[in-house]
Design a protein around this motif. Sequence first.
Motif, PDB file in Angstrom:
ATOM      1  N   LEU A   1     -21.372  -1.256  -3.617  1.00 61.12           N
ATOM      2  CA  LEU A   1     -19.957  -0.558  -3.541  1.00 61.12           C
ATOM      3  C   LEU A   1     -19.950   1.038  -3.298  1.00 61.12           C
ATOM      4  CD1 LEU A   1     -18.507  -2.107  -6.984  1.00 61.12           C
ATOM      5  CD2 LEU A   1     -18.139  -3.008  -4.710  1.00 61.12           C
TER       6      LEU A   1
ATOM      7  N   GLU B   1     -20.911   2.808  -0.762  1.00 53.19           N
ATOM      8  CA  GLU B   1     -20.467   3.257   0.444  1.00 53.19           C
ATOM      9  C   GLU B   1     -19.121   2.993   0.502  1.00 53.19           C
ATOM     10  OE1 GLU B   1     -22.146   2.211   4.256  1.00 53.19           O
ATOM     11  OE2 GLU B   1     -21.716   3.929   4.983  1.00 53.19           O
ATOM     12  N   PRO B   2     -18.510   1.680   0.638  1.00 51.45           N
ATOM     13  CA  PRO B   2     -17.164   1.647   0.934  1.00 51.45           C
ATOM     14  C   PRO B   2     -16.259   2.491  -0.117  1.00 51.45           C
ATOM     15  CG  PRO B   2     -18.287  -0.627   0.256  1.00 51.45           C
ATOM     16  CD  PRO B   2     -19.331   0.362   0.370  1.00 51.45           C
ATOM     17  N   LEU B   3     -16.645   2.534  -1.240  1.00 49.15           N
ATOM     18  CA  LEU B   3     -15.773   3.313  -2.075  1.00 49.15           C
ATOM     19  C   LEU B   3     -15.728   5.058  -1.889  1.00 49.15           C
ATOM     20  CD1 LEU B   3     -16.214   1.722  -5.630  1.00 49.15           C
ATOM     21  CD2 LEU B   3     -14.315   1.440  -4.133  1.00 49.15           C
TER      22      LEU B   3
ATOM     23  N   THR C   1     -16.387   5.964   1.101  1.00 50.67           N
ATOM     24  CA  THR C   1     -15.513   6.020   2.520  1.00 50.67           C
ATOM     25  C   THR C   1     -14.164   5.973   2.254  1.00 50.67           C
ATOM     26  OG1 THR C   1     -17.167   4.772   3.626  1.00 50.67           O
ATOM     27  CG2 THR C   1     -15.283   4.869   4.849  1.00 50.67           C
ATOM     28  N   ALA C   2     -13.636   5.218   1.159  1.00 48.68           N
ATOM     29  CA  ALA C   2     -12.308   5.197   0.963  1.00 48.68           C
ATOM     30  C   ALA C   2     -11.691   6.328  -0.020  1.00 48.68           C
ATOM     31  CB  ALA C   2     -11.909   3.734  -0.056  1.00 48.68           C
TER      32      ALA C   2
ATOM     33  N   HIS D   1     -14.399   3.962 -11.145  1.00 51.50           N
ATOM     34  CA  HIS D   1     -13.282   3.646 -10.376  1.00 51.50           C
ATOM     35  C   HIS D   1     -12.269   4.445 -10.314  1.00 51.50           C
ATOM     36  CE1 HIS D   1     -15.287  -0.347  -9.227  1.00 51.50           C
ATOM     37  NE2 HIS D   1     -15.675  -0.147 -10.316  1.00 51.50           N
TER      38      HIS D   1
ATOM     39  N   LYS E   1      -6.229   3.216  -6.524  1.00 49.22           N
ATOM     40  CA  LYS E   1      -5.825   1.848  -7.088  1.00 49.22           C
ATOM     41  C   LYS E   1      -4.957   2.029  -8.374  1.00 49.22           C
ATOM     42  CE  LYS E   1     -10.835   1.243  -7.769  1.00 49.22           C
ATOM     43  NZ  LYS E   1     -12.130   0.379  -7.234  1.00 49.22           N
TER      44      LYS E   1
ATOM     45  N   SER F   1      -7.010  -3.765  -4.296  1.00 53.39           N
ATOM     46  CA  SER F   1      -7.097  -4.219  -2.978  1.00 53.39           C
ATOM     47  C   SER F   1      -7.602  -5.632  -2.612  1.00 53.39           C
ATOM     48  CB  SER F   1      -8.293  -3.217  -2.396  1.00 53.39           C
ATOM     49  OG  SER F   1      -9.647  -3.723  -2.944  1.00 53.39           O
TER      50      SER F   1
ATOM     51  N   ALA G   1     -10.939  10.913   1.646  1.00 59.27           N
ATOM     52  CA  ALA G   1     -10.122  10.250   2.209  1.00 59.27           C
ATOM     53  C   ALA G   1      -8.649  10.071   1.254  1.00 59.27           C
ATOM     54  CB  ALA G   1     -10.253   8.657   2.642  1.00 59.27           C
TER      55      ALA G   1
ATOM     56  N   ALA H   1     -20.027  -3.491   3.137  1.00 54.81           N
ATOM     57  CA  ALA H   1     -20.144  -4.485   1.894  1.00 54.81           C
ATOM     58  C   ALA H   1     -20.556  -5.880   2.367  1.00 54.81           C
ATOM     59  CB  ALA H   1     -18.797  -4.362   1.479  1.00 54.81           C
TER      60      ALA H   1
ATOM     61  N   HIS I   1     -10.094  -4.716   4.736  1.00 48.42           N
ATOM     62  CA  HIS I   1      -9.262  -3.916   4.136  1.00 48.42           C
ATOM     63  C   HIS I   1      -9.158  -2.467   4.533  1.00 48.42           C
ATOM     64  CE1 HIS I   1      -6.972  -2.355   0.720  1.00 48.42           C
ATOM     65  NE2 HIS I   1      -7.773  -1.496   0.436  1.00 48.42           N
ATOM     66  N   MET I   2     -10.152  -2.080   5.149  1.00 47.33           N
ATOM     67  CA  MET I   2     -10.383  -0.756   5.607  1.00 47.33           C
ATOM     68  C   MET I   2     -11.087  -0.486   7.033  1.00 47.33           C
ATOM     69  SD  MET I   2     -11.441   2.506   3.315  1.00 47.33           S
ATOM     70  CE  MET I   2     -13.070   2.043   3.088  1.00 47.33           C
TER      71      MET I   2
ATOM     72  N   VAL J   1     -12.555   2.368   9.566  1.00 46.48           N
ATOM     73  CA  VAL J   1     -12.734   3.839   9.781  1.00 46.48           C
ATOM     74  C   VAL J   1     -13.366   4.041  11.233  1.00 46.48           C
ATOM     75  CG1 VAL J   1     -14.025   5.787   8.945  1.00 46.48           C
ATOM     76  CG2 VAL J   1     -13.512   3.777   7.441  1.00 46.48           C
TER      77      VAL J   1
ATOM     78  N   ILE K   1      -9.800   7.248   8.406  1.00 47.20           N
ATOM     79  CA  ILE K   1      -9.156   6.102   8.150  1.00 47.20           C
ATOM     80  C   ILE K   1      -8.265   5.475   9.113  1.00 47.20           C
ATOM     81  CG2 ILE K   1      -8.195   4.401   6.199  1.00 47.20           C
ATOM     82  CD1 ILE K   1      -9.889   5.656   4.387  1.00 47.20           C
TER      83      ILE K   1
ATOM     84  N   PHE L   1     -14.732  -2.284   6.393  1.00 43.66           N
ATOM     85  CA  PHE L   1     -14.960  -2.645   5.171  1.00 43.66           C
ATOM     86  C   PHE L   1     -13.809  -3.956   4.538  1.00 43.66           C
ATOM     87  CE2 PHE L   1     -16.531   1.498   5.671  1.00 43.66           C
ATOM     88  CZ  PHE L   1     -17.833   1.380   5.061  1.00 43.66           C
TER      89      PHE L   1
ATOM     90  N   PRO M   1     -11.975  -5.596   0.718  1.00 45.52           N
ATOM     91  CA  PRO M   1     -11.427  -5.162  -0.269  1.00 45.52           C
ATOM     92  C   PRO M   1     -12.807  -5.183  -1.309  1.00 45.52           C
ATOM     93  CG  PRO M   1     -10.635  -7.281   0.046  1.00 45.52           C
ATOM     94  CD  PRO M   1     -11.259  -6.778   1.360  1.00 45.52           C
ATOM     95  N   VAL M   2     -13.009  -4.354  -1.994  1.00 41.81           N
ATOM     96  CA  VAL M   2     -14.061  -4.533  -2.899  1.00 41.81           C
ATOM     97  C   VAL M   2     -13.550  -3.750  -4.235  1.00 41.81           C
ATOM     98  CG1 VAL M   2     -16.039  -3.963  -1.249  1.00 41.81           C
ATOM     99  CG2 VAL M   2     -15.012  -2.031  -2.634  1.00 41.81           C
TER     100      VAL M   2
END
Lengths: 632, 76
Positions: free
Chosen positions: A248, A250-252, A254-255, A431, A436, A459, A581, B7, B45-46, B48, B53, B70, B72-73
């Motif tokens: 989780l 890296e994706p988090l 990036t977001a 988180h 979210k 998500s 982001a 992911a 979900h995303m 980049v 984004i 990516f 959703p996580v």
Amino acid sequence: MIYGTPAKILRVDLTQGTWEVENISEEFYRTYPGGKALAGYILLNEMPANVDPLSPENVLVVANGLLTGAPVSTATRYVVSAKSPLTNAYGESEAGGFWGPELKMAGFEAIVVKGKSPEPVFLWINDGEVEIRPSGHLWGQKTHEAQESIRTELGDDKIRVLQIGPAGENLVRYAGITNDLRHFNGRNGMGAVMGSKNLRAIAVRGHTRYQKLARDPKGLLSLGRTLAKRVKENPQAWGLQNTGTPGLVEPLNTAGMLPTRNFLQGAFEDVDEIKWEVYESELLTARRSCYACAIRCKREVQVDGEPSVYGGPEYESVGSLGPNCGVGDIHAIAKANELCNAYMLDTISAGMTISFAMECFEHGLLTLEDTDGIELRFGNAEAMLTMVEWIALRKGIGDLLAEGTMRAAEKIGGDASYYAIHVKGQELPMHEARGKYNVGMGYAISEIGADHLVVAHDSMLANADGIPFKNSEPLGITEPQPVLSLNDEKMRQFYILEKVTSFEKVIGYCFFGPAPRSYIRMDEVIESVNAATDWEMTLDELLEIGERATNMARVFNAREGFCREHDTLPERIFSPLENGALKGESFPRDEFESALTVLYGIKGWDIESGTPTRQKLEALSLGWAADLLERV
Amino acid sequence: MKIYLGAHLNFYHPEKKSWLNVEIQQPVALAEILESAGIPLGEIHMVVVNNEIEEMSEVMISPQDEVKIFPPVGGG
Ligand code: SF4
């Protein structure tokens, strides 16, 4: 016989040094089928309000769920519950692993521990036989030493050991409990409650497999095989096996939702040093599992070049001890995680308390004099490692930080409370609520303080074509919702999703098992319950069981004086994120307040106080809890 | 060019790898590329592109772009 459970509760009085076995009836068990429901019932009925959580009056309940130990992936969990010394509210923490299934095989559904032993002890449960044994020789030992000592003493290396470590002995308010050194009831300070009772460990050995308890063992095994096979065919489950939760990071990031520097920021500049690929090449040695679970999301790692006797850091630990402290060194994170496990501290609250202290230091609220000369700044990995040990041993400033951020901030004074990122006293997990909103609502409303496992994250349900969304249709979730919204439909979905996670905590499923987070469909969850029992349970009944458990915890809190004003978020979360982001995004305060009113209404809770109404409690067969509340 | 499958999206790579090789000479809609590679758009979900984004439906990618996707996580 009641299918699915040995139907026995072990009751231990540590003050007297005695124990007895209680048999439970089927009618009772169907209403409170284990875990969170059974624990909530016992706590409410057997503990008066306003006891000191670290006194002998606190009641500790360790409870399996109906399905804990069933040969079905992710049915592995048990709950530890008591009044929390961190929040002074209803306390609870779940763990998987092998200990819960072993307890069931030993013939017990739950253990209730009361009083306080005059000397340190541990419990030894061997197929229905119980002994209270001295544990003075284990006191002060790290968890891996104590586990080995217990197994040697009892002459069986297959014994499953649930235990606290030195942090629990020292009553650190966020001390946790481990089993097998790899699975953790981390949150809410349940380890300190065990420590306050002079109870170091509960060792268990049992031989009656779950199949002997089930109505339809063949049906259960066949469902188990189907689910095991499907792990490779479902992206969510396969992803958990492939990367585990550290995937989780890296994706988090990036977001813009990777909590960084005590939630000041949402993106970490050194993420490339700690992302999954680095974890995999630098730390990973093997993948492991909990009892009978085909997902196998647990990691084995090496620390300082040696195979660790503890499990590898989960995402929460990488986050809290890493970016959250400004630390971008995967080896330091792994070491800190190992220390937390050896002393048995909750990695989330430990990391968050250290990041709180770092921010106080940066702002001059703590000085070199307070820290005995340690430069407690963001990014100082060595200082972070020292703090973990000092907290566990209550050494130097560790004594203050062992109290958690809320209490430490009160003592430090000034702006310190702004840097204490907690709800009801429990520190936020990793988180970012500003990205979210239902997760933020979960933090605010959860009876145990900030908790990220109250509902499936936003998500998951934002895209009508996604697998998690499609799997949620049987729950009546048919309209995808934006992640950055707290609209009425989203609150309706929150209400449903909370019932799902709540019944998971009752019947023993891991959050990574059932949909929407993962891959077990609702009809299969029902199938598992009905193969275990002869109840012919429906989804509605199961959802009601979840709702009943949540409401009991809420009644517990109302009795302790918690009300609407405690369902809130740290001021920082209502303020803009500094980078990433989501730079500039804050949690919308007004929208939150109106959404809370809507949600209380849907839940049948009084809008002013946030307390469940008598009407609601009676509808959930909890009229007795309404009576309890009236007596306050 | 390469697309990063973040992911668990490498689930859809034929060899379960995190980088998907794609041959493009000129700007192409990302959605088209992903669909032909068998990656369901519903699982994304995303998106980049060059560290920004973007909305999946609007993304055109060129050979020199850095693209990450990516699913959703959350939770855990
Ligand atoms: S999904 Fe992971 S944590 Fe959950 S039961 Fe399986 S191995 Fe344990």
